[in-house]
Motif scaffolding. Structure first.
Motif, short mmCIF file in Angstrom:
data_model
loop_
_atom_site.label_atom_id
_atom_site.label_comp_id
_atom_site.label_asym_id
_atom_site.label_seq_id
_atom_site.Cartn_x
_atom_site.Cartn_y
_atom_site.Cartn_z
N LEU A 1 71.51 42.67 32.14
CA LEU A 1 71.96 41.55 32.74
C LEU A 1 72.40 40.57 31.71
N CYS A 2 73.68 39.74 32.10
CA CYS A 2 74.01 38.94 31.39
C CYS A 2 74.67 37.75 32.17
N CYS A 3 75.11 36.83 31.61
CA CYS A 3 75.70 35.53 32.17
C CYS A 3 76.48 34.68 31.11
N ASP A 4 77.43 33.87 31.96
CA ASP A 4 77.98 32.67 30.99
C ASP A 4 77.22 31.49 31.70
N LEU A 48 77.48 47.68 28.70
CA LEU A 48 77.81 47.41 30.11
C LEU A 48 76.89 46.34 30.72
N ALA A 49 77.16 45.04 30.94
CA ALA A 49 76.02 44.39 31.63
C ALA A 49 76.53 43.74 32.97
N LYS A 50 75.70 43.61 33.93
CA LYS A 50 75.82 43.08 35.31
C LYS A 50 75.49 41.71 34.92
N PRO A 51 76.08 40.76 36.20
CA PRO A 51 75.73 39.36 35.94
C PRO A 51 74.41 39.23 36.66
N MET A 52 73.89 38.14 35.95
CA MET A 52 72.31 37.78 36.42
C MET A 52 72.49 37.32 37.68
N GLU A 53 71.49 37.44 38.66
CA GLU A 53 71.19 36.84 39.93
C GLU A 53 70.92 35.44 39.95
N ILE A 54 71.68 34.63 40.36
CA ILE A 54 71.36 33.22 40.54
C ILE A 54 70.32 32.72 41.52
N SER A 55 69.38 31.97 41.00
CA SER A 55 68.31 31.70 42.06
C SER A 55 68.23 30.27 42.35
N SER A 56 69.28 29.45 42.10
CA SER A 56 69.39 27.92 42.39
C SER A 56 69.15 27.78 43.97
N HIS A 57 69.65 28.54 44.72
CA HIS A 57 69.42 28.27 46.39
C HIS A 57 67.95 28.37 46.39
N LEU A 58 66.94 28.65 45.72
CA LEU A 58 65.62 28.87 46.21
C LEU A 58 65.00 27.45 45.92
N LEU A 59 65.58 26.65 44.92
CA LEU A 59 65.18 25.30 44.62
C LEU A 59 65.30 24.30 45.94
N LYS A 60 66.09 24.74 47.12
CA LYS A 60 66.10 23.92 48.33
C LYS A 60 66.03 24.50 49.47
N SER A 61 65.33 25.81 49.23
CA SER A 61 65.06 26.81 50.55
C SER A 61 63.99 26.76 51.18
N ARG A 83 59.38 39.99 39.64
CA ARG A 83 60.05 41.38 39.97
C ARG A 83 61.13 41.61 38.90
N ASP A 84 61.86 40.37 38.56
CA ASP A 84 63.11 40.55 37.54
C ASP A 84 62.80 40.16 36.20
N GLY A 85 61.57 39.41 35.95
CA GLY A 85 61.42 38.87 34.55
C GLY A 85 62.20 37.48 34.23
N TYR A 86 62.92 37.28 34.95
CA TYR A 86 63.68 36.00 34.62
C TYR A 86 64.34 35.25 36.03
N LEU A 87 64.42 33.84 35.68
CA LEU A 87 65.12 33.02 36.83
C LEU A 87 66.58 32.27 36.31
N PHE A 88 67.58 32.49 36.64
CA PHE A 88 68.78 31.93 36.56
C PHE A 88 68.97 30.52 37.35
N SER A 134 81.20 40.42 38.54
CA SER A 134 81.72 41.26 37.56
C SER A 134 80.97 41.79 36.52
N ASN A 135 80.91 43.24 36.42
CA ASN A 135 80.36 43.65 35.19
C ASN A 135 81.21 43.53 34.03
N ARG A 136 80.70 43.60 32.95
CA ARG A 136 81.29 43.15 31.63
C ARG A 136 80.78 43.90 30.30
N ASN A 137 81.66 44.33 29.43
CA ASN A 137 81.03 44.78 28.15
C ASN A 137 80.76 43.78 27.38
#
Length: 314
Positions: free
Chosen positions: A262-265, A26-39, A56-61, A14-17
Motif C-alpha cells: 500500500l502507498c499514498c501521496d 504495484l501498490a494499492k492506495p492506503m485506506e484513509i482513517s480520518s473519518h474515525l477521528l469524529k465517528s 489489523r492493518d499495521g498503520y493508520l493514514f 487507483s493502483n499505481r506502480n
C-alpha cells in the motif's frame, strides 16, 4: 478536541506502480482513517475502531490531522536551516531544496539536535493533537493513560535516488517499550515519486509472518545504525526472504503478498501511524528536490523506566 481538516489523497481509488528502494511494485492506495477521528460518541474519535484497524492493518493514514499552517511554519524553519547550512543567499525554496551536487555540502538533519529543538519544529512534532490522539489510542477503554514521546526526532532530508530500505521499526527501538508506535510526518506535499511510505498491510499481525516477527523483529540493528536493520533494498526480494529465512511455504508466498503493498501521496498536515512490527520501505526520491520528513516515537508513560532515551510526558 482533535481538529480535522479533511481532504483526499490523489493516490486514492487507483493502483499505481511505484519505485521503492531499487524495485518497482504495484501498490494499492492506503485506506484513509480520518473519518474515525469524529465517528465516536458526540463526534469524538472512535478509538476502539482505530485500535482495531491499527492491529489489523499495521498503520493508520490520517489526512489533514495537523494544522497545515503550522506544518508550513515547521518546514520553513527547516528550509532556512538548510539555507544556512549550505551557505546560500537565494531566497527561493526551490533553490535551497535542490539536491546538492557531490561537491556541495551534504544535507544531513538526523544529527542536528538544535533544529529538532527549535520551537516551530517541536511544535509540530510534539503537537498537542499528537499527545491527545496517542493518549486515546493507547489507553484501554475506560482506563486513561499518560503517554510519552522520545525526545530525539528522526528528521530527514532525502536526496535524489535515495530511500530507506525495507524494515520494521522494532529492530531500531528494541522491545523496551512494548506499546511504542511511530508517527511519520511529511514536512512537505510529497507525492509517491518523491519519497512517501510503502507499507505491507497486516505484516504486524498476520499469523503467516509470525516467524519473521519473532526472529527479525526481535533482532537488533548493527553498529552502522541504519542499513544493517534493513531486510532488503528491494521489496520484491521479500518473497524469497520469507521462503529462505522464515519458513514460509513457497507455493503460497506469491498469493499471500499479492495486493498487500500500500502507498499514498501525502500533504502537509497528514500523519501516518505505524506499529513497531509493520514492514515498510520509503519510495525512492526521483525528483531534484530534497524530501523532508520526520519520525516520532510514542509509548505509554508506565513503560518509561524500561526506556533509556530522554522523553517528554503528558
Amino acid at each position: 478536541m482533535l481538529k480535522l481538516d479533511g481532504g483526499k489523497s490523489p493516490f486514492e481509488n487507483s493502483n499505481r506502480n511505484v519505485l521503492a528502494g531499487t524495485g518497482t511494485v504495484l501498490a494499492k492506495p492506503m485506506e484513509i482513517s480520518s473519518h474515525l477521528l469524529k465517528s465516536g460518541i458526540n463526534g469524538l474519535p472512535d478509538f476502539e475502531a482505530l485500535r482495531v484497524r491499527l492491529q489489523r492493518d499495521g498503520y493508520l493514514f490520517l489526512k489533514g490531522f495537523l494544522p497545515r499552517e503550522e506544518v508550513v511554519c515547521c518546514r520553513d524553519t527547516c528550509v532556512n536551516y538548510i539555507r544556512t547550512l549550505r551557505g546560500m543567499e537565494s531566497r527561493l525554496e526551490s533553490d535551497v531544496m535542490r539536491v546538492p551536487k557531490a561537491s556541495d555540502i551534504p544535507v544531513r538533519l538526523l544529527d542536528k539536535i538544535e533544529l529538532q529543538r527549535s520551537p516551530a519544529v517541536r511544535n509540530v512534532l510534539e503537537h498537542d493533537q499528537c499527545f491527545e490522539f496517542m493518549k486515546g489510542l493507547m489507553s484501554e477503554e475506560g482506563h486513561p493513560s499518560t503517554v510519552s514521546t522520545v525526545d530525539y526526532k528522526w528528521l530527514r532530508a532525502v536526496p535524489t535516488g535515495q530511500f530507506t530500505g525495507l524494515h520494521a521499526d522494532r529492530v531500531y527501538m528494541g522491545s523496551s517499550a512494548p506499546s511504542m508506535l511511530t508517527c511519520w510526518i511529511p514536512l512537505g506535499d510529497i507525492p509517491s515519486y518523491q519519497g512517501t511510505l510503502l507499507v505491507l498491510r497486516g505484516s504486524n499481525s498476520e499469523p503467516e509472518l509470525q516467524s519473521l516477527r519473532s526472529k527479525y523483529c526481535c533482532s537488533q540493528v548493527g553498529p552502522d545504525g541504519v542499513k544493517s536493520g534493513w531486510l532488503s533494498e528491494n521489496p520484491n526480494d521479500l518473497a524469497r526472504i520469507l521462503v529462505d529465512e522464515y519458513e514460509f511455504d513457497e507455493s503460497k508466498v506469491g498469493h499471500f503478498l499479492q495486493g498487500r503493498w500500500l502507498c499514498c501521496d501525502t500533504e502537509m498536515g497528514d500523519v501516518i501511524v505505524l506499529s513497531m512490527d509493520t514492514l515498510h520501505i520509503s519510495t525512492t526520491n526521483t525528483t531534484d528536490q530534497l524530501r523532508l520528513s520526520a519520525d516520532t516515537r510514542w509509548f505509554l508513560s508506565d513503560e518509561q523506566s524500561m526506556f533509556k532515551p530522554s522523553v517528554k510526558v503528558r
